[in-house]
Write an enzyme that holds these catalytic residues in place. Structure first.
Site, mmCIF file in Angstrom:
data_model
loop_
_atom_site.group_PDB
_atom_site.id
_atom_site.type_symbol
_atom_site.label_atom_id
_atom_site.label_comp_id
_atom_site.label_asym_id
_atom_site.label_seq_id
_atom_site.Cartn_x
_atom_site.Cartn_y
_atom_site.Cartn_z
ATOM 1 N N ASP A 15 -11.058 -18.312 59.970
ATOM 2 C CA ASP A 15 -10.222 -17.960 58.382
ATOM 3 C C ASP A 15 -10.416 -19.087 57.045
ATOM 4 O OD1 ASP A 15 -8.621 -16.212 56.152
ATOM 5 O OD2 ASP A 15 -7.456 -17.391 56.937
ATOM 6 N N SER A 122 -13.803 -14.194 56.064
ATOM 7 C CA SER A 122 -13.008 -14.746 54.816
ATOM 8 C C SER A 122 -12.712 -13.157 53.933
ATOM 9 C CB SER A 122 -13.548 -15.836 53.922
ATOM 10 O OG SER A 122 -12.000 -15.545 52.729
ATOM 11 N N ASN A 123 -12.068 -13.139 53.746
ATOM 12 C CA ASN A 123 -11.698 -12.181 52.409
ATOM 13 C C ASN A 123 -12.322 -12.634 50.844
ATOM 14 O OD1 ASN A 123 -10.215 -10.175 53.826
ATOM 15 N ND2 ASN A 123 -8.341 -11.094 52.740
#
Length: 226
Positions: A15, A122-123
């Site tokens: 992340d 990742s977002n």
């Protein structure tokens, strides 16, 4: 704490925000100008940023992560009226090039030198991730930088984690997934990754039925896990 014996780990997926990059660095650098409630502003900014991603995914009304980051900051300012709103653009500029945590470059180098393949999942949208990776000098380290923007949904949807298995053509258990976000670790565990919770702030475990394979206070212990 060693990872359970199974298929050998060949890929380490990270992340980005809160795990590799310090999400509170932007406010911390401008704390003096923001005033006494700067920390509260930073906490709310992060809280709303994540909340908006979950709500948008449930509604199937996607907005990219940078837009959510801007909206979350505006909400944080509204909730912390003592903070100097004139610093809005300064904070957003700083967020686009967040500091990585001190141990990150060496840990990634060690894993890479040991033959592992490395990725971010990742977002963050591609421009955000590119800026953060380049600012940290990590642009030559990763084999892939995967963004949910491709799917237009956010974690913890299973399709997001599937991006990593598709990218590297491996089974989930061959991937070690690292996140500082316990909800993200829960999602990745449900998908089948071997997960490592980077619990930087000593938070209690909220998802005991979806336990990580290991818990670390930072990334330094990752290179010693079997």
């Amino acid at each position: 704490m060693a990872l359970p014996a199974s298929k050998p780990i060949s890929v380490y997926v990270f992340d980005a925000y809160g795990t590799l990059f310090d999400v509170h660095a932007a406010v911390r650098k401008n704390a003096a100008g923001l005033g006494p409630d700067a920390q509260r502003l930073s906490e709310l900014w992060r809280q709303k940023q994540l909340e908006y991603s979950w709500i948008r995914t449930m509604m199937d009304r996607y907005l990219d992560f940078w837009t959510l980051t801007e909206q979350a900051l505006d909400t944080a300012f509204a909730m912390v009226p003592t903070a100097d709103r004139s610093l809005r653009n300064t904070l957003l500029d700083a967020y686009s090039q967040l500091d990585c945590y001190p141990e990150v470059p060496q840990v990634l180098k060690t894993l890479k030198d040991n033959g592992a393949r490395l990725a971010i999942l990742s977002n963050g949208n591609p421009d955000m991730l590119d800026g953060a990776v380049r600012a940290a000098g990590l642009d030559m380290v990763f084999d892939a930088v995967l963004s949910v923007d491709t799917l237009r949904i956010y974690k913890t949807r299973m399709e997001v984690y599937e991006m990593a298995t598709n990218q590297f053509r491996v089974y989930p258990e061959a991937i070690s997934f690292q996140s500082s976000n316990r909800w993200d670790v829960a999602g990745a565990t449900a998908f089948g990754f071997r997960t490592v919770w980077i619990n930087r702030t000593g938070n209690p475990d909220e998802y005991t039925d979806l336990a990580p394979a290991a818990v670390l206070s930072d990334l330094n212990g990752l290179t010693t896990l079997a």
